[in-house]
Design a protein around this motif. Sequence first.
Motif, PDB file in Angstrom:
ATOM      1  N   HIS A   1       0.859  -1.188   0.000  1.00  0.00           N
ATOM      2  CA  HIS A   1       0.000   0.000   0.000  1.00  0.00           C
ATOM      3  C   HIS A   1       0.892   1.233   0.000  1.00  0.00           C
ATOM      4  O   HIS A   1       1.558   1.536   0.990  1.00  0.00           O
ATOM      5  CB  HIS A   1      -0.906  -0.001   1.225  1.00  0.00           C
ATOM      6  CG  HIS A   1      -1.972   1.053   1.166  1.00  0.00           C
ATOM      7  ND1 HIS A   1      -2.663   1.492   2.274  1.00  0.00           N
ATOM      8  CD2 HIS A   1      -2.472   1.743   0.122  1.00  0.00           C
ATOM      9  CE1 HIS A   1      -3.534   2.423   1.915  1.00  0.00           C
ATOM     10  NE2 HIS A   1      -3.428   2.588   0.618  1.00  0.00           N
ATOM     11  N   LEU A   2       0.900   1.941  -1.117  1.00  0.00           N
ATOM     12  CA  LEU A   2       1.746   3.109  -1.302  1.00  0.00           C
ATOM     13  C   LEU A   2       0.894   4.376  -1.294  1.00  0.00           C
ATOM     14  O   LEU A   2      -0.336   4.301  -1.348  1.00  0.00           O
ATOM     15  CB  LEU A   2       2.505   2.981  -2.629  1.00  0.00           C
ATOM     16  CG  LEU A   2       3.316   1.685  -2.787  1.00  0.00           C
ATOM     17  CD1 LEU A   2       3.902   1.599  -4.182  1.00  0.00           C
ATOM     18  CD2 LEU A   2       4.412   1.612  -1.736  1.00  0.00           C
ATOM     19  N   PRO A   3       1.510   5.554  -1.218  1.00  0.00           N
ATOM     20  CA  PRO A   3       0.721   6.794  -1.204  1.00  0.00           C
ATOM     21  C   PRO A   3      -0.220   6.939  -2.394  1.00  0.00           C
ATOM     22  O   PRO A   3      -1.279   7.561  -2.283  1.00  0.00           O
ATOM     23  CB  PRO A   3       1.808   7.880  -1.215  1.00  0.00           C
ATOM     24  CG  PRO A   3       2.985   7.237  -0.568  1.00  0.00           C
ATOM     25  CD  PRO A   3       2.950   5.812  -1.008  1.00  0.00           C
ATOM     26  N   HIS A   4       0.133   6.362  -3.540  1.00  0.00           N
ATOM     27  CA  HIS A   4      -0.714   6.471  -4.732  1.00  0.00           C
ATOM     28  C   HIS A   4      -1.555   5.223  -4.941  1.00  0.00           C
ATOM     29  O   HIS A   4      -2.098   5.023  -6.032  1.00  0.00           O
ATOM     30  CB  HIS A   4       0.148   6.738  -5.967  1.00  0.00           C
ATOM     31  CG  HIS A   4       1.327   5.832  -6.114  1.00  0.00           C
ATOM     32  ND1 HIS A   4       2.459   5.973  -5.360  1.00  0.00           N
ATOM     33  CD2 HIS A   4       1.539   4.768  -6.927  1.00  0.00           C
ATOM     34  CE1 HIS A   4       3.335   5.038  -5.699  1.00  0.00           C
ATOM     35  NE2 HIS A   4       2.793   4.290  -6.643  1.00  0.00           N
ATOM     36  N   GLY A   5      -1.680   4.381  -3.926  1.00  0.00           N
ATOM     37  CA  GLY A   5      -2.539   3.213  -4.023  1.00  0.00           C
ATOM     38  C   GLY A   5      -1.754   1.920  -3.911  1.00  0.00           C
ATOM     39  O   GLY A   5      -0.547   1.915  -3.657  1.00  0.00           O
TER      40      GLY A   5
END
Length: 248
Positions: A196-200
């Motif tokens: 799970h990254l800042p952009h999804g």
Amino acid sequence: MLKYALFPSSLIRQGTVRKLSTASGEDVRSSASARAWVRHILLSAAAVMTVSSGLNSAVAQTPTRAELAAPNAAAQPVEALYAGLRKLEANADSSAAQRVKTMTPVIDAAFDLPTILRNSVGMRFANLNAQDQQRLLDSFRRFTVARYVSSFGKGKKTSFVIKPQSTATSYGNGEIIRSTIAGPDNSTEIDYVVQHLPHGYRITDVLLNGHISQVAAQRADFSAGLASGGAEGLKTLLDRKTETFLGN
């Protein structure tokens, strides 16, 4: 039925429950039977309330139908990848260039390519200057797209199945999305490590048969290219593999 919840089903079947008249007791045969009947009603009501309380408690602790049907957000990049591969196979007559054009945005949206490249190269990647890192990333992107175009093109009829249950990774905030890819003659377990990254959510590794890491398998190959020719040597290796995948 809910409207008969206060009345025992045996009494309903025997016709004992009748419309009550508050003005006269004409619908109840005698005062004694009336008292007995009312007492039975009250006891039944108390029992139903007790059961209802227990059911409410159980319902509060049980996932709702909506919760059970809620999609797994972590599986979204895998679903997007498989949707792109189905589209790729459906367009059997398209050229290699057209298939590359179809898959490039799919790969960009599904994978965290910078992380995969960095982990595949290893610690030496951090010692490269920013320009070499970007050039390698561009080649790795083309290489990744070409690999999928080569494996899932030309009208192959493949079945993609994502399993509903995922497994948390032992590190970070990732999950392992389990799936199978099946052809006419065989079926292979292909799992995806998703972070799970800042952009999804993005895929950061692919696991063959549930445990063979694609990143680890690439590391020996990529390290050899980097050791023999530096950043340019690894770029040449990736570009050559890309040409092979696309039949150039």
